[in-house]
Write a protein that holds these residues in place. Structure first.
Motif, short mmCIF file in Angstrom:
data_model
loop_
_atom_site.label_atom_id
_atom_site.label_comp_id
_atom_site.label_asym_id
_atom_site.label_seq_id
_atom_site.Cartn_x
_atom_site.Cartn_y
_atom_site.Cartn_z
N LEU A 166 0.84 -1.20 0.00
CA LEU A 166 0.00 0.00 0.00
C LEU A 166 0.88 1.25 0.00
N PRO A 167 0.51 2.27 -0.76
CA PRO A 167 1.35 3.47 -0.88
C PRO A 167 1.37 4.31 0.40
N GLY A 168 2.55 4.87 0.70
CA GLY A 168 2.66 5.83 1.79
C GLY A 168 2.58 5.24 3.19
N ILE A 169 2.71 3.92 3.31
CA ILE A 169 2.60 3.29 4.63
C ILE A 169 3.86 2.47 4.87
N GLY A 170 4.75 3.03 5.69
CA GLY A 170 6.03 2.39 5.93
C GLY A 170 6.07 1.60 7.22
N PRO A 171 7.25 1.08 7.56
CA PRO A 171 7.40 0.23 8.75
C PRO A 171 6.98 0.90 10.05
N VAL A 172 7.25 2.20 10.20
CA VAL A 172 6.91 2.88 11.46
C VAL A 172 5.41 2.88 11.69
N ARG A 173 4.66 3.27 10.68
CA ARG A 173 3.20 3.29 10.82
C ARG A 173 2.64 1.89 11.03
N VAL A 174 3.19 0.92 10.30
CA VAL A 174 2.69 -0.45 10.46
C VAL A 174 2.94 -0.96 11.88
N ARG A 175 4.10 -0.63 12.43
CA ARG A 175 4.38 -1.08 13.81
C ARG A 175 3.42 -0.45 14.81
N ARG A 176 3.11 0.81 14.62
CA ARG A 176 2.13 1.45 15.51
C ARG A 176 0.77 0.77 15.39
N LEU A 177 0.40 0.44 14.16
CA LEU A 177 -0.87 -0.26 13.96
C LEU A 177 -0.83 -1.64 14.59
N MET A 178 0.29 -2.33 14.43
CA MET A 178 0.41 -3.67 15.01
C MET A 178 0.34 -3.61 16.53
N ASP A 179 1.01 -2.63 17.12
CA ASP A 179 0.97 -2.49 18.58
C ASP A 179 -0.45 -2.22 19.07
N HIS A 180 -1.20 -1.51 18.26
CA HIS A 180 -2.56 -1.13 18.68
C HIS A 180 -3.56 -2.27 18.46
N PHE A 181 -3.49 -2.94 17.30
CA PHE A 181 -4.50 -3.93 16.93
C PHE A 181 -4.04 -5.38 17.11
N GLY A 182 -2.73 -5.61 17.17
CA GLY A 182 -2.24 -6.95 17.48
C GLY A 182 -1.87 -7.84 16.30
N SER A 183 -2.48 -7.62 15.13
CA SER A 183 -2.17 -8.47 13.98
C SER A 183 -2.50 -7.74 12.69
N ALA A 184 -1.87 -8.19 11.59
CA ALA A 184 -2.14 -7.60 10.28
C ALA A 184 -3.59 -7.84 9.87
N GLN A 185 -4.08 -9.05 10.16
CA GLN A 185 -5.47 -9.37 9.80
C GLN A 185 -6.45 -8.41 10.47
N GLU A 186 -6.17 -8.11 11.74
CA GLU A 186 -7.06 -7.22 12.49
C GLU A 186 -7.02 -5.80 11.91
N ILE A 187 -5.82 -5.34 11.54
CA ILE A 187 -5.68 -4.00 10.95
C ILE A 187 -6.50 -3.91 9.67
N LEU A 188 -6.37 -4.92 8.81
CA LEU A 188 -7.02 -4.88 7.49
C LEU A 188 -8.53 -5.06 7.56
N SER A 189 -9.02 -5.45 8.70
CA SER A 189 -10.48 -5.62 8.85
C SER A 189 -11.16 -4.39 9.43
N ARG A 190 -10.36 -3.38 9.84
CA ARG A 190 -10.92 -2.21 10.51
C ARG A 190 -11.40 -1.15 9.52
N ASP A 191 -12.35 -0.33 9.98
CA ASP A 191 -12.81 0.79 9.15
C ASP A 191 -11.93 2.02 9.40
N SER A 192 -12.10 3.03 8.58
CA SER A 192 -11.25 4.22 8.64
C SER A 192 -11.30 4.89 10.00
N ARG A 193 -12.45 4.95 10.58
CA ARG A 193 -12.60 5.68 11.85
C ARG A 193 -11.76 5.05 12.96
#
Length: 359
Positions: A2-29
């Protein structure tokens, strides 16, 4: 992917949601609740299925015989896992081995002199022959000759590239990449298959080279270059930096000479490095010693088999490759490989017109 989304942002998302699957299932809000994730980024993530074709990417990975490693995989390189900014995933062409964690980076200028070419090949040959993996960037110049030196020693080499494996760069090194992947190591990238090289991807590649390696050797480096950036990154990580001195009037030597002035260790052979960082490999490997006609000690191995045949054929002669073939009856591809090896070892010299003689 995905464009414009690097390792730092992904790690923050992972810390918050716990897994890639969980991140990709969330809505924008819900995604915007994470620090650094704005509305635009959240929209890209939540709409990922319409933006990329993940199934096609994975299908191509399989068709090309590649593998993809994440930090959860056992084969993910431990030095990268322990770094402060490890790649989220590595696309691998070839095979990584546990021994590749014992690695030395050899980097330098894309514009090389004969001195730089010979030095890169010699150092890589000596270090790979001692059991260390040679890590470099598959770039033109010093990188290319470092990989070739490791292959000539029948050692291991890892090429970390600044593009996707579907767009190997530079294109003229595709044959070298294939040689590495099929039996001599691996070509790796953190980028999706068809990522083009850019001013952004090369510094990202450099940080991997710096983190992967136990030490960095710089050979022919301008005052400011990608090789200098790699050395600086490695120094920040506490890695030893080695530099080969060059002529003071050559711009491509300015960076190496500056590094030495700033505290890098001056080295003139692979054995200097083996002596200094012997803890990276078992014991303290030594190069076989020999002497020249004046009795001066040289790092020259004892030859046997086909190498000795070629060396004997050049006794008092200056021969073309086809003449060496007639004299030895060895396969042409073996002769070319062994001539490179003998040249790196300092036993054979190549002259204009493709003629070879003992050195």
């Amino acid at each position: 992917m995905l464009p414009g989304i690097g390792p730092v942002r992904v790690r923050r998302l992972m810390d918050h949601f716990g897994s890639a699957q969980e991140i990709l299932s969330r809505d924008s809000r819900s995604l915007t609740a994470v620090q650094g994730i704005g509305v635009e980024t959240a929209s890209i993530i939540s709409d990922w299925e319409n933006r990329i074709d993940l199934a096609a990417e994975l299908r191509e990975v399989e068709e090309r015989g590649l593998s993809v490693l994440t930090q959860e995989d056992e084969g993910y390189p431990e030095p990268l896992r322990q770094s402060y900014d490890p790649p989220l995933a590595l696309y691998v062409w070839g095979e990584l081995q546990p021994s590749d964690c014992h690695a030395i980076a050899i980097v330098g200028s894309r514009k090389t002199s004969h001195y730089g070419v010979q030095t890169a090949r010699q150092f890589a040959f000596q270090l790979a022959g001692a059991g260390l993996s040679i890590v470099s960037g598959l770039a033109r110049g010093i990188d290319t000759h470092a990989h070739e030196g490791a292959i000539a020693a029948k050692g291991r080499t890892v090429a970390v590239i600044g593009s996707g494996l579907g767009q190997v760069y530079p294109p003229e090194n595709m044959a070298l990449a294939e040689k590495i992947a099929f039996g001599h190591g691996a070509v790796v990238s953190e980028f999706s298959l068809h990522t083009s090289p850019s001013k952004k991807t090369f510094p990202m590649r450099n940080r991997i080279v710096a983190a992967w390696s136990g030490a960095v050797v710089v050979i022919e480096c301008p005052e400011w270059s990608g090789a200098r950036i790699t050395a600086n990154l490695a120094a920040e990580l506490g890695k030893p930096i080695y530099a080969v001195p060059g002529q003071i009037d050559r711009p491509t030597s300015a960076g190496c000479n500056d590094l030495i002035r700033e505290g890098a260790t001056l080295v003139t052979s692979g054995q200097d490095i083996l002596d200094d960082i012997s803890t990276l490999s078992s014991g303290k490997p030594k190069l076989a010693a020999a002497t020249d006609e004046g009795g001066q000690s040289l790092h020259r191995p004892v030859l046997d088999g086909p190498e000795q045949l070629i060396h004997d054929a050049l006794d008092g002669e200056t021969l073309r490759v086809d003449e060496i073939l007639t004299a030895t009856s060895l396969p042409m591809q073996d002769i070319n490989a062994m001539l490179l090896k003998l040249e790196i070892q300092g036993l054979v010299r190549q002259f204009p017109g493709g003629r070879f003689a003992r050195k």
